[in-house]
Design an enzyme around this catalytic site. Structure first.
Site, mmCIF file in Angstrom:
data_model
loop_
_atom_site.group_PDB
_atom_site.id
_atom_site.type_symbol
_atom_site.label_atom_id
_atom_site.label_comp_id
_atom_site.label_asym_id
_atom_site.label_seq_id
_atom_site.Cartn_x
_atom_site.Cartn_y
_atom_site.Cartn_z
ATOM 1 C CB CYS A 1 -10.776 -0.366 -8.862
ATOM 2 S SG CYS A 1 -11.029 -1.702 -7.712
ATOM 3 N NE ARG B 1 -1.481 -5.566 -2.163
ATOM 4 C CZ ARG B 1 -2.670 -4.987 -2.302
ATOM 5 N NH1 ARG B 1 -3.777 -5.717 -2.309
ATOM 6 N NH2 ARG B 1 -2.780 -3.715 -2.472
ATOM 7 C CD GLU C 1 -10.217 -7.536 -3.140
ATOM 8 O OE1 GLU C 1 -9.203 -6.906 -3.468
ATOM 9 O OE2 GLU C 1 -10.962 -7.182 -2.213
ATOM 10 N NE ARG D 1 -11.528 -1.364 -0.408
ATOM 11 C CZ ARG D 1 -10.284 -1.590 -0.798
ATOM 12 N NH1 ARG D 1 -10.044 -2.353 -1.859
ATOM 13 N NH2 ARG D 1 -9.265 -1.060 -0.153
ATOM 14 C CG HIS E 1 -2.203 -0.910 0.719
ATOM 15 N ND1 HIS E 1 -2.252 -2.249 1.013
ATOM 16 C CD2 HIS E 1 -3.293 -0.646 -0.038
ATOM 17 C CE1 HIS E 1 -3.360 -2.770 0.481
ATOM 18 N NE2 HIS E 1 -4.005 -1.814 -0.159
ATOM 19 N NE ARG F 1 -6.831 0.920 -2.068
ATOM 20 C CZ ARG F 1 -6.345 1.204 -3.271
ATOM 21 N NH1 ARG F 1 -6.295 2.448 -3.706
ATOM 22 N NH2 ARG F 1 -5.886 0.221 -4.045
ATOM 23 C CG ASN G 1 -3.783 -3.727 -6.687
ATOM 24 O OD1 ASN G 1 -3.489 -3.639 -7.874
ATOM 25 N ND2 ASN G 1 -4.188 -2.687 -5.976
ATOM 26 C CG ASP G 2 -5.839 -8.011 -2.487
ATOM 27 O OD1 ASP G 2 -4.769 -8.384 -1.970
ATOM 28 O OD2 ASP G 2 -6.501 -7.058 -2.080
HETATM 29 C C1 PEP Z 1 -7.040 -4.524 -5.315
HETATM 30 O O1 PEP Z 1 -6.859 -5.457 -4.556
HETATM 31 O O2 PEP Z 1 -6.776 -4.550 -6.527
HETATM 32 C C2 PEP Z 1 -7.572 -3.249 -4.796
HETATM 33 C C3 PEP Z 1 -7.922 -2.287 -5.604
HETATM 34 O O3 PEP Z 1 -7.677 -3.089 -3.467
HETATM 35 P P1 PEP Z 1 -6.459 -2.878 -2.447
HETATM 36 O O4 PEP Z 1 -5.232 -2.553 -3.246
HETATM 37 O O5 PEP Z 1 -6.864 -1.786 -1.531
HETATM 38 O O6 PEP Z 1 -6.361 -4.194 -1.756
HETATM 39 MG MG MG Z 2 -7.729 -5.564 -2.625
#
Ligand code: PEP
Ligand code: MG
Length: 763
Positions: free
Chosen positions: A683, A646, A612, A510, A367, A474, A635-636
């Site tokens: 996203c 990650r 995700e 979210r 993050h 977020r 991302n997840d």
């Molecule tokens: C993701 O997982 O792609 C996402 C947008 O959420 P975060 O990065 O906050 O887990």
């Molecule tokens: Mg995520």
């Protein structure tokens, strides 16, 4: 064996100069293993040879003289095979090569082990013996374990050496290149600034000084102040303090005595080191001796010695600089250097001074990296081989495209880099010039671009500055920055601001997605595998009181408005959606009852889920029946599909959203969503990356959500590409063997279109 290993590694770690450390290592290994010789060779990649760096057993004159080609002799063989070589008679081995300078005629048995760090052979460590015998399994295991442990120390020491080997005549440290993981694109130049540095002797980087008299004065003053502090402290304590505490104070007094520590420190100062460095060298040698003792009581005393010395160091710094490092504020263009960059750290850093971010830990999708991208600040993550202390006040060039960092650059490199920064500026001016044009491909396909917001207050300000709404808000940061859960009222105020920032555009909020790498300080969760644990919707469904307060706050904030959408993170099954929906309905009816009395309007928000967790890919038709929209959290999804944390620097090279398997999954999602007539957005970070955006358009996505900073860039890119080109690039990517091949296709395409400057340094 473990204790011996630990004490050797610790001792080596505490010797500031690599050469001396390696000599000590050779001696300790030779003594401990009772062999006739131990030697260390380090690789010189420029000349493709191993250089004998230290030995106890071979002829000392051979050090630095004997150079063995990478494909020569037994040393070369160990390096080539990347595994230990254990032979009873070295002279008879077909690869044996005679180097007369080393005088090893009497040694028969040979055991050599490569020293490897991150797949790179750094050198070879050997043990030799007169007896004609194979070394035992235990001996071999010992050397392999030791080699693995000292690899990191050698890398650190090499960098440390390059950065600190300044003599009084030459104050400029040598240029050093360090490699990390590209975290946020862009180029930055500035002085290293490590705000979280504690005063710790162990982190202190030794420095030369040619003014011994001044340094001695500084040292004596530092000791005097420390003595006063210690005296005050012992006076304040009850006279009947236990014996063990008493003995600590006795030790302190003894060490502070001019004839004890003082004599040795002053001798070091006279050798040409500054006060702090001299203190470090003397104290660490003391501490190592205590730590090496078998008696646990004596081992503990090492901690007391370090503790006292940290107090002296603090006072030395105040004396020599007028302040301790912790209290500084960045006053010039800076590269923020930290073990782990946090949101708070970024919030506190003066924005106009923050040019780049260098994080020792973390990876491309931590993050912290996402936050850096949202702020448009170049970042390099996972620079494991260097400690923040080493970069303090050094000039740093940081390339957020490639992950390359150059410390103390040479003049010509610096000039080239400044030229590249100028070219970057020119590109972004071109992009900004027509940022208000609608986003559509060159052949007229309209694409909706949304903003990912919520990571920093600054980003919210951009919310109204373009785009088709907020695709992902977020909500966890306000929860993370407090010392308790925010109240419903506090949340209402916050969400109302966001909804009002773009009253005519959809705002997708979210629900709380804490856990994983987003812990709440006041709600500790200790888990072995936090990313597979109590995270996102799992946690909030287990705590309906937290979930309901948040939903009520969102609904209350939306009274009189019609742009709220609610999205659930980390959904892995239909049951979770049904349960969340039940709670949302409950909150909705509660607020509706209140609203009816006031004549205001409450619109039922659309409900969506993040895609995700891989399981949902196989349940999209069922999920489609219960929600209004999908949003892909790539991302997840990447993390869970590839089974790569990650955040973990060690496996960072395996984490890649362009892995053909991840691309196939993304392609599958958009086809299934279209079949089930559920609108779908991406996203995750891939949507805001030039290559990613093109591939997603090729797949059929028409809604992309990204940080505000990337929005203009992606808008500009999309206006310069056509759908058939996107589709053709996609088909190359989907049939590629690896992400590297995918990148080759993407880069080739962008260069051909004259758009390469979007993914690398320079025009
Ligand atoms: C993701 O997982 O792609 C996402 C947008 O959420 P975060 O990065 O906050 O887990
Ligand atoms: Mg995520």
């Amino acid at each position: 064996m473990l204790t011996t290993l630990k004490s050797i590694v610790q001792e080596i770690n505490q010797i500031p100069q690599l050469e001396k450390a390696l000599f000590r290592l050779a001696t300790r290994v030779k003594q401990t293993m009772q062999v006739n010789s131990c030697s260390i060779y380090l690789a010189d990649y420029e000349n493709q040879e191993f250089i004998l760096k230290a030995t106890d057993g071979l002829h000392p004159d051979a050090v630095e003289q004997v150079r063995i080609g990478f494909s020569e002799g037994l040393i070369g063989l160990v390096g080539q095979r990347e595994e230990p070589l254990n032979i009873e008679n070295a002279h008879q081995h077909p690869r044996f090569k005679h180097y007369p300078e080393v005088k090893e005629e009497n040694y028969n048995a040979f055991l050599g082990t490569p020293i490897i760090h991150q797949r790179k052979v750094l050198g070879v460590i050997t043990m030799q013996q007169q007896d004609m015998r194979r070394f035992s399994e235990d001996e071999e295991a010992f050397l392999v374990t030791l080699a693995a442990q000292i690899a990191l120390e050698i890398t650190n020491a090499e960098i440390r050496g390059a950065l600190t080997n300044s003599t009084s005549l030459d104050h400029l440290p040598k240029q050093k290149n360090v490699r990390g993981i590209a975290g946020s694109p862009g180029l930055a130049i500035g002085l290293g600034f490590a705000p979280e540095r504690k005063i710790d002797l162990r982190d202190w980087v030794v420095r030369h000084s040619n003014n011994a008299e001044k340094e001695i004065q500084i040292y004596r003053k530092g000791v005097e102040i420390t003595r006063e502090h210690v005296d005050n402290l012992s006076d304040r304590l009850d006279k009947n303090i236990p014996d063990d505490v008493k003995s600590i104070f006795q030790l302190y007094h003894h060490l502070l005595d001019a004839n004890s520590l003082g004599r040795e420190v002053e001798a070091k100062i006279k050798e040409g080191w500054d006060a702090a460095s001299s203190l470090k060298m003397v104290v660490e040698a003391y501490a190592a001796r205590f730590e090496a003792m078998e008696d646990p009581y004596m081992q503990e005393r090492a901690i007391d010695i370090i503790d006292l010395s940290n107090r002296i160091l603090t006072n030395i710094l105040i004396e020599s600089r007028g302040h301790t490092i912790i209290e500084r504020q960045a006053t010039c263009d800076s590269i923020l250097v930290a073990q782990e960059v946090t949101a708070t750290m970024l919030a506190e850093f003066p924005r106009d001074k923050l040019k780049g971010i260098l994080s020792i830990r973390g990876s491309n999708n931590s993050h912290a990296a996402i936050l850096a991208r949202a702020m448009g600040v170049p970042a390099v993550m996972g620079c494991q081989n260097v400690s923040p202390a080493l970069l303090e006040e050094k000039e740093i060039l940081l390339d957020g495209y490639s992950g390359e960092v150059i410390v103390a650059p040479e003049r010509n490199i610096r000039n080239e880099f400044i030229q590249l920064i100028e070219e970057e500026k020119a590109i972004s001016e071109r992009i900004n010039a027509d940022s208000d044009k609608a986003c559509e491909t060159s052949d007229g396909c309209r694409v909706a671009l949304y903003i990912n917001a919520g990571l920093s207050a600054e980003v919210e300000l951009h919310a109204g500055a373009g785009g088709d709404g907020i695709g992902l808000y977020r909500t966890e940061i306000p929860f993370m920055l407090r010392e308790r859960f925010p109240s419903e009222k506090e949340q209402v105020q916050l969400y109302r601001q966001v909804l009002e920032s773009s009253p005519d555009l959809p705002i997708t909020m979210r629900t709380l997605d804490v856990g994983g790498d987003k812990p709440l300080p006041y709600f500790p969760i200790n888990e072995e595998n936090p990313f597979l644990g109590w995270r996102g919707i799992r946690l909030t469904l287990d705590h309906p009181e937290i979930f309901l307060v948040q939903i009520r706050a969102m609904l209350r904030a939306s009274i009189g408005m019609k742009n709220l959408q609610i999205m659930l993170p980390m959904i892995s099954s239909v049951g979770e959606v049904l349960e969340a929906r039940r709670l949302i309905d409950q909150a909705f009816y509660e607020i509706s009852d209140e609203v009816q009395l006031t004549q205001e309007t409450l619109v039922r928000p659309k409900l969506g889920i993040m895609l995700e967790v891989p399981s949902v890919l196989y349940q999209l038709p069922q999920l489609a029946r219960h929600v209004d929209f999908f949003s892909v959290g790539s991302n997840d999804l990447t993390q869970y599909l590839l089974a790569v944390d990650r955040n973990n620097t060690r496996v960072a090279s395996l984490y890649n959203a362009y892995h053909p398997a991840v691309l196939s999954a993304l392609y599958d999602i958009v086809r299934q969503s279209n079949q089930n007539q559920v609108p779908v957005t991406v996203c995750g970070e891939i949507a805001g990356e030039p290559g990613g955006a093109i591939l997603l358009l090729g797949m059929g996505y028409r809604k992309l959500s990204m940080n505000a900073f990337n929005l203009r860039k992606i808008n500009w890119l999309i206006r310069n590409v056509s759908l058939p080109e996107c589709k053709s690039l996609l088909s190359c990517a989907l049939t590629s063997d690896s992400q590297e091949q995918v990148f080759t296709h993407i880069n080739q395409y962008l260069e051909e279109k004259g758009l390469g400057g979007l993914v690398r340094a320079g025009a």
